[in-house]
Design an enzyme around this catalytic site. Structure first.
Site, PDB file in Angstrom:
ATOM      1  N   SER A 125       0.835  -1.207   0.000  1.00 56.25           N
ATOM      2  CA  SER A 125       0.000   0.000   0.000  1.00 56.25           C
ATOM      3  C   SER A 125       0.865   1.250   0.000  1.00 56.25           C
ATOM      4  O   SER A 125       1.968   1.257   0.560  1.00 56.25           O
ATOM      5  CB  SER A 125      -0.859  -0.027   1.268  1.00 56.25           C
ATOM      6  OG  SER A 125      -1.431   1.232   1.496  1.00 56.25           O
ATOM      7  N   TYR A 150      -2.141  -1.122  11.037  1.00 54.91           N
ATOM      8  CA  TYR A 150      -2.384  -1.618   9.675  1.00 54.91           C
ATOM      9  C   TYR A 150      -1.207  -1.245   8.765  1.00 54.91           C
ATOM     10  O   TYR A 150      -0.627  -2.082   8.075  1.00 54.91           O
ATOM     11  CB  TYR A 150      -3.697  -1.036   9.105  1.00 54.91           C
ATOM     12  CG  TYR A 150      -3.738  -1.080   7.596  1.00 54.91           C
ATOM     13  CD1 TYR A 150      -3.972  -2.275   6.945  1.00 54.91           C
ATOM     14  CD2 TYR A 150      -3.492   0.066   6.831  1.00 54.91           C
ATOM     15  CE1 TYR A 150      -3.960  -2.333   5.546  1.00 54.91           C
ATOM     16  CE2 TYR A 150      -3.485   0.018   5.451  1.00 54.91           C
ATOM     17  CZ  TYR A 150      -3.717  -1.177   4.817  1.00 54.91           C
ATOM     18  OH  TYR A 150      -3.692  -1.231   3.454  1.00 54.91           O
ATOM     19  N   LYS A 154       1.963  -3.568   6.707  1.00 52.19           N
ATOM     20  CA  LYS A 154       2.397  -3.534   5.298  1.00 52.19           C
ATOM     21  C   LYS A 154       3.914  -3.292   5.227  1.00 52.19           C
ATOM     22  O   LYS A 154       4.608  -3.896   4.409  1.00 52.19           O
ATOM     23  CB  LYS A 154       1.637  -2.450   4.524  1.00 52.19           C
ATOM     24  CG  LYS A 154       0.152  -2.751   4.362  1.00 52.19           C
ATOM     25  CD  LYS A 154      -0.096  -4.002   3.534  1.00 52.19           C
ATOM     26  CE  LYS A 154      -1.544  -4.409   3.481  1.00 52.19           C
ATOM     27  NZ  LYS A 154      -1.783  -5.740   2.923  1.00 52.19           N
TER      28      LYS A 154
HETATM   29  C1  UD1 Z   1      -6.467   4.178   3.864  1.00 55.10           C
HETATM   30  C2  UD1 Z   1      -5.031   3.807   4.020  1.00 55.10           C
HETATM   31  C3  UD1 Z   1      -4.637   2.918   2.884  1.00 55.10           C
HETATM   32  C4  UD1 Z   1      -5.505   1.712   2.889  1.00 55.10           C
HETATM   33  C5  UD1 Z   1      -6.943   2.133   2.733  1.00 55.10           C
HETATM   34  C6  UD1 Z   1      -7.798   0.889   2.807  1.00 55.10           C
HETATM   35  C7  UD1 Z   1      -3.498   5.339   5.083  1.00 55.10           C
HETATM   36  C8  UD1 Z   1      -2.767   6.632   4.966  1.00 55.10           C
HETATM   37  N1  UD1 Z   1      -4.241   5.010   4.023  1.00 55.10           N
HETATM   38  O1  UD1 Z   1      -6.525   5.012   2.705  1.00 55.10           O
HETATM   39  O2  UD1 Z   1      -3.313   2.500   3.034  1.00 55.10           O
HETATM   40  O3  UD1 Z   1      -5.129   0.834   1.877  1.00 55.10           O
HETATM   41  O4  UD1 Z   1      -7.263   3.043   3.776  1.00 55.10           O
HETATM   42  O5  UD1 Z   1      -8.734   0.907   3.765  1.00 55.10           O
HETATM   43  O6  UD1 Z   1      -3.402   4.641   6.049  1.00 55.10           O
HETATM   44  N2  UD1 Z   1     -12.752  10.667   3.585  1.00 55.10           N
HETATM   45  C9  UD1 Z   1     -13.756  11.552   3.920  1.00 55.10           C
HETATM   46  N3  UD1 Z   1     -14.913  11.054   4.438  1.00 55.10           N
HETATM   47  C10 UD1 Z   1     -15.126   9.713   4.624  1.00 55.10           C
HETATM   48  C11 UD1 Z   1     -14.083   8.806   4.279  1.00 55.10           C
HETATM   49  C12 UD1 Z   1     -12.902   9.328   3.766  1.00 55.10           C
HETATM   50  O7  UD1 Z   1     -13.603  12.762   3.774  1.00 55.10           O
HETATM   51  O8  UD1 Z   1     -16.186   9.332   5.118  1.00 55.10           O
HETATM   52  C13 UD1 Z   1     -11.511  11.183   3.004  1.00 55.10           C
HETATM   53  C14 UD1 Z   1     -10.261  10.882   3.836  1.00 55.10           C
HETATM   54  O9  UD1 Z   1     -10.029  11.870   4.778  1.00 55.10           O
HETATM   55  C15 UD1 Z   1      -9.196  10.806   2.747  1.00 55.10           C
HETATM   56  C16 UD1 Z   1      -9.949  10.311   1.507  1.00 55.10           C
HETATM   57  O10 UD1 Z   1     -11.317  10.544   1.773  1.00 55.10           O
HETATM   58  O11 UD1 Z   1      -8.719  12.083   2.480  1.00 55.10           O
HETATM   59  C17 UD1 Z   1      -9.743   8.833   1.249  1.00 55.10           C
HETATM   60  O12 UD1 Z   1      -9.999   8.129   2.450  1.00 55.10           O
HETATM   61  P1  UD1 Z   1     -10.094   6.540   2.492  1.00 55.10           P
HETATM   62  O13 UD1 Z   1     -10.992   6.060   1.426  1.00 55.10           O
HETATM   63  O14 UD1 Z   1     -10.422   6.155   3.902  1.00 55.10           O
HETATM   64  O15 UD1 Z   1      -8.634   6.050   2.105  1.00 55.10           O
HETATM   65  P2  UD1 Z   1      -7.210   6.441   2.737  1.00 55.10           P
HETATM   66  O16 UD1 Z   1      -7.311   6.925   4.106  1.00 55.10           O
HETATM   67  O17 UD1 Z   1      -6.513   7.298   1.737  1.00 55.10           O
END
Ligand code: UD1
Length: 339
Positions: A125, A150, A154
């Protein structure tokens, strides 16, 4: 060629099984159904016309793993997806994550050694990079201290693979560092179906649009980015699945340049959370209910891939757009909810 796919009924695993079968591989799936369901097998069969061989197996059960490999002595390569992936849950239950994600890798590598299985592909990841010093991020960027158990699993997994490969005369591995996989198969037969409240952005968006969640919380609009929301590299899951087929072929055809290689698998394009929301509204032609809330602890500001190594050496490139991915995710959500 028989390919063992661990976690092959899960989100990325199931899409990869389809692409492997489309490319003529015999697939043997193992899964413990902890975050997937048995009917995915039917769905895979309905897309590709072939039902993969399947066995329910708990990879944490070492005696069961040993006996599985004794009974299946014709495996040529392993693609290892089976792992837990919820960042928040890993903070709450670190031992579960260390056991699930590390013990299972060790048992599989022991079986590779015992049965001369020489090709191994690992799901890593972009989380291993932490907060990048410069963007887009290349594979040679430093691995930063993990911000969650987590993420740490990795990083440790990659270290285990490096150490094992450094002494093995036979094992060849590729670690694929995924950016943010989204979307679903265009048939809407398979897609992402998180159990409980979605932690990831796109399933939360589609469930909100489907009326299952009241509103999406956008975690922060005061980051130093174009519109203040975080930036990620969202990659269509079918593109990601195809990267596994290409990586597998590199190993089977002995085209790899070292016995441990790592590739970024992303699009090379960063999109903000608000850009994803806007694109979703555009492709689905409907307003999404959302509000801006506080930052989510542990989020990095911005991360997107430098894909040159994957493009040039692996010969793989993401082909689908974020809009395609969002459209397919919505089609899948509607099908699942009967909308
Ligand atoms: C995270 C992990 C990634 C992992 C993935 C799988 C980190 C840095 N990243 O990705 O390694 O493979 O999860 O679960 O550990 N967001 C919102 N509202 C929401 C959900 C998300 O605003 O309800 C935003 C988050 O703040 C982020 C973006 O959307 O900026 C993506 O979030 P998300 O889909 O959870 O993925 P990551 O955090 O990037």
């Amino acid at each position: 060629m028989k390919i063992l796919v661990t976690g092959g009924l899960g989100y990325i695993g199931s899409h990869t099984v389809v692409e492997l079968q489309n490319n003529g591989y015999d697939v043997l799936v193992i899964d413990n159904l902890s975050n997937s369901s048995f009917d995915v097998l039917d769905r895979i069969e309905s897309i590709s016309g072939i039902r993969p061989q399947y066995q329910e197996l708990e990879l944490r059960d070492k005696p069961a793993v040993i006996s599985f490999f004794k009974q299946n002595s014709d495996i040529d390569a392993i693609i290892h997806f089976a792992a837990s992936k919820a960042v928040g849950e890993s903070v709450e239950n670190p031992l579960l994550y260390y056991e699930n994600n590390l013990n299972t890798l060790i048992y599989l590598l022991q079986e590779c050694d015992a049965h001369s299985i020489n090709s191994f592909i690992f799901s890593s990841s972009c989380t291993v990079y932490g907060e990048p010093d410069s963007l887009p991020i290349t594979e040679s960027a430093p691995v930063k201290k993990a911000t969650s158990p987590y993420g740490n699993t990795k990083q440790i997994s990659e270290e285990i693979l490096i150490d094992v490969c450094s002494v093995s005369e036979t094992l060849n591995t590729i670690a694929l560092r995924y950016f943010n996989p989204i979307g679903a198969h265009n048939t809407a037969e398979i897609g992402e179906l998180p159990k409980g409240t979605p932690q990831n952005l796109v399933p939360f968006i589609t469930q909100t649009a489907a009326g299952i969640r009241k509103e999406l919380s956008v975690f922060g609009d005061d980051y130093p980015t174009v519109d203040g929301s975080c930036i990620r590299d969202y990659i269509h899951v079918v593109d990601l699945a195809n990267a596994h087929v290409v990586a597998l072929e590199r190993l089977l055809n002995k085209k790899n340049k070292a016995n441990y290689e790592v590739f970024n698998i992303g699009t090379g394009r960063g999109s903000s959370v608000l850009e994803v929301v806007n694109a979703f509204e555009k492709v689905t032609n409907q307003k999404l209910n959302y509000k801006i809330v506080d930052r989510r602890p542990g989020d990095v500001v911005s991360v997107y891939a430098d894909t040159n190594k994957a493009n040039d050496e692996l010969g793989w490139k993401a082909e689908k757009s974020m809009e395609d991915a969002l459209e397919s995710a919505w089609k899948w959500e509607k099908k699942v909810r009967g909308i």
